[in-house]
Design a protein around this motif. Structure first.
Motif, short mmCIF file in Angstrom:
data_model
loop_
_atom_site.label_atom_id
_atom_site.label_comp_id
_atom_site.label_asym_id
_atom_site.label_seq_id
_atom_site.Cartn_x
_atom_site.Cartn_y
_atom_site.Cartn_z
N SER A 151 0.98 -1.00 0.01
CA SER A 151 0.03 0.04 0.11
C SER A 151 0.84 1.34 -0.06
O SER A 151 0.56 2.43 -0.50
N CYS A 334 -11.67 -8.91 6.43
CA CYS A 334 -10.53 -7.88 6.34
C CYS A 334 -9.82 -7.61 4.96
O CYS A 334 -9.63 -6.56 4.66
N TRP A 338 -10.01 -3.85 3.01
CA TRP A 338 -8.97 -3.07 2.70
C TRP A 338 -8.38 -3.33 1.43
O TRP A 338 -7.82 -2.19 0.88
N LEU A 342 -7.89 0.47 0.05
CA LEU A 342 -6.63 1.03 -0.42
C LEU A 342 -6.19 0.81 -1.81
O LEU A 342 -5.20 1.76 -2.56
N PHE A 360 -14.70 0.90 9.25
CA PHE A 360 -14.15 -0.33 9.33
C PHE A 360 -14.88 -1.04 10.67
O PHE A 360 -15.46 -2.06 10.64
N ALA A 517 -16.55 0.08 1.98
CA ALA A 517 -15.23 0.50 2.00
C ALA A 517 -15.13 1.73 1.02
O ALA A 517 -14.41 2.60 1.16
#
Length: 637
Positions: A151, A334, A338, A342, A360, A517
């Protein structure tokens, strides 16, 4: 002898109770339907008291009396309804569906041949050393560290002020830049190094945008670029224009350098790299061109590499490491969240970590509800079929997580009546989707009925539907089923160990993670302004007094005026766009053409104003250099 005698008496007593309950007279049936025992002294207390046992009975309820009356008056209808009720109720006591037998543990007889291929069993035996919890903990820590560096390389090595979004532009729609565009200036010679994310050619206008006498919708906004210097109008999407010009790629994004210039005339359309721009044949106060090089580095978007990495990790979790079902479930939650936050759809370039963490924690709470209501009944049922469960769950999971590349490609943006009429094929797509959903829902209802749980689910879904109906009727608000809410509605009905339930759960979990997200936990109720975005308000439209029949070409251009009708109630002024730039705001009823170039075409749009707020603009009226006036089409622009 005594004990044997006692046993025989007990057997005779049991037999007599059975015979009494099995063969009853009609009067006894009526008595049972009318008087219902509500309490009896426990059998264990009979020996400790000398009081006689008296059955307490209560009066029949209105429901039992109504059912009895209906059955007497309409015996056939009552019999049919009773059968329907028993069918819907399903078996009693409730039953559990068996765990699916692994399809890849093949055991077939074809003629005289007996084919045995225990693929799943062999895989489980061969990979058993990899299922150690300590190995999983070590690899999980390594994944988190590796993903963090991934990331960092993706988003945090380029200066933050160089990031722009796929819709970044130098000019706002309609009169958003104010009188003569002053709010969007300055327009002098300057340069800017920028970095664009990948897949910007997929980002489109959701509402029509007027450019000159044309409208564009459901495409990236690109105006010009066809001249030898590649000059684009200032309201073009910078990243989409850069893709068209070949400065960056769609799949990798990239960096570039942009040079701003002032007034430019005659933006030429062209097609390149799968994108087509609009033309604009007159002058505009801001334009830009791309330079050949940039000072920025680390510009490649790595979302495709991150996707491949995360797909391999999730496959390894199912096939090789096989943690407990609840651990596997939380890994999916998870990783999916993410990856979206990201890489695939971050909320702003670079990703806003504070905003992501804000969503989250609620997501984890809702995900726990998913586990309790649905996943714990299905995911463990495939423990002996790791390869099959990997295919079933992940095929739908990643389709849902990558919603921007899958379902977003369908000609459906929002399920509102106004949006359905904007795009060709939207209604057809909606009908096809509804047919598929209804067929799948009927099949799932059939599965639930087999277990005897259908009345329980019907009760809660009917209650939820009534609550939703009440919410939809609240004044001033509109019901909006975001795509993260749909899984919350459907997932409880997938709590049955079938292969289709596994596919549904993977897809719905992916959609839920994508919605939360990428966009956060938006409200289920929104105002009309929230839903409208930049679409027309539906306000009053001014009326042009100048038209194609009374425009006098014998008057010199410098002496010409265009005229419109007076104000109507509720408005205090006008805003006039000339060539998509506001050139007049006030309460006058005419505008002089003396400041305009007579050799260029000009486009005029007019709107009412009230205390500084602007209503809808008319469609453009066009004045060509030869003196031809083209009246505007009806409706707002």
């Amino acid at each position: 002898m005594d004990s044997g005698s006692s046993h025989d008496d007990t057997a005779a007593s049991s037999s007599s109770r059975l015979s009494t309950s099995k063969f009853t007279t009609p009067s006894e049936e009526l008595s049972k339907a009318t008087f219902i025992p509500v309490s009896e002294r426990p059998y264990e207390l009979n020996g400790s008291t000398n009081e006689p046992i008296v059955s307490q009975r209560r009066r029949p309820t209105w429901l039992s009396r109504s059912i009895l009356a209906f059955s007497n008056r309409h015996p056939r209808s009552h019999a049919w309804l009773s059968k329907a009720y028993l069918y819907v109720r399903g078996p009693r006591p409730k039953v559990d569906l068996p765990s699916p037998k692994p399809l890849l543990d093949i055991d077939l007889r074809i003629g005289r041949r007996h084919i045995i291929a225990p693929i799943e069993s062999t895989l489980i035996k061969a990979t058993r050393p990899l299922t150690s919890p300590w190995l999983f903990v070590i690899l999980a820590a390594a994944y988190i560290i590796g993903f963090a560096f991934f990331s960092r390389s993706q988003s945090f090595l380029t200066p933050e002020d160089s990031f722009i979004g796929c819709t970044s532009t130098y000019w706002l729609a309609n009169n958003g830049c104010g009188q003569d565009g002053e709010a969007c200036g300055p327009f002098d010679e300057s340069a800017f190094d920028f970095r664009c994310p990948a897949q910007c050619d997929n980002v489109i206008l959701q509402n029509p945008r007027t450019v000159g006498d044309e409208q564009i919708a459901f495409k990236p906004l690109i105006v010009g670029g066809g001249d030898s210097n590649g000059t684009y109008r200032g309201d073009s999407f910078i990243c989409s224009a850069a893709i068209q010009a070949g400065i960056i790629s769609s799949s990798k994004g990239g960096c570039g350098r942009l040079n701003l210039i002032g007034n430019f005339t005659d933006f030429l359309p062209f097609t390149s790299h799968g994108l087509t721009s609009l033309g604009f044949p007159t002058v505009f106060p801001v334009a830009f061109r791309f330079a050949g090089s940039t000072s920025l580095s680390q510009c490649s978007d790595q979302r495709n590499e991150a996707l491949a990495f995360n797909i391999l990790i999730t496959c390894a979790l199912f096939i090789l490491f096989r943690p407990k079902s609840i651990v596997l479930y939380w890994c999916l939650v998870c990783i999916g969240f993410w990856h979206v936050a990201l890489f695939s759809q971050p909320q702003g370039p670079p990703p806003k970590l504070d905003v992501a963490f804000q969503s989250f924690l609620p997501v984890l709470f809702i995900a726990y509800g998913f586990w309790r209501l649905a996943f714990r009944f299905v995911l463990p049922a495939f423990r002996n079929a790791p390869l099959e469960s990997c295919i079933l769950y992940l095929s739908g999971f990643w389709v849902g997580v990558l919603n921007n590349l899958t379902f977003d490609k369908l000609p459906l943006s929002r399920l509102t009546s106004s949006d359905l009429g904007k795009r060709s094929g939207a209604i057809t797509t909606l009908v096809v989707l509804l047919v598929i959903i209804v067929v799948l829902a009927i099949n799932q209802i059939r599965v639930i009925r087999k277990t005897g749980w259908l009345p329980h689910y019907l009760k809660w879904y009917i209650a939820g539907g009534l609550v939703t109906l009440v919410l939809a009727l609240l004044p001033g608000l509109s019901l909006r089923l975001h795509h993260y809410i749909i899984p919350m509605i459907i997932l409880p009905g997938t709590a049955f160990p079938t292969r289709l339930s596994a596919i549904y759960q993977g897809l719905l979990l992916g959609l839920f993670l994508n919605g939360t997200a990428a966009f956060g936990l938006d409200s289920i109720l929104q105002t009309a302004a929230d839903l409208r975005q930049d679409a027309p308000l539906g306000s009053d439209l001014p009326t042009w007094a100048t038209n194609s029949t009374n425009y006098n070409t014998s008057i010199p251009f410098a002496n010409q005026f265009i005229v419109w009708d007076p104000l109507v109630e509720g408005w205090d002024g006008f805003a006039l766009l000339v060539d998509d730039v506001q050139r007049y705001a006030g309460d006058a009823l005419n505008f002089s053409l003396a400041s305009l170039n007579s050799s260029l075409p000009h486009f005029f749009r007019l709107a009412y104003t009230s205390s500084g707020d602007t209503g809808d603009f008319t469609m453009p009226a066009t004045l060509w250099p030869n003196g031809t006036w083209v009246d505007p089409l009806p409706g707002p622009s």
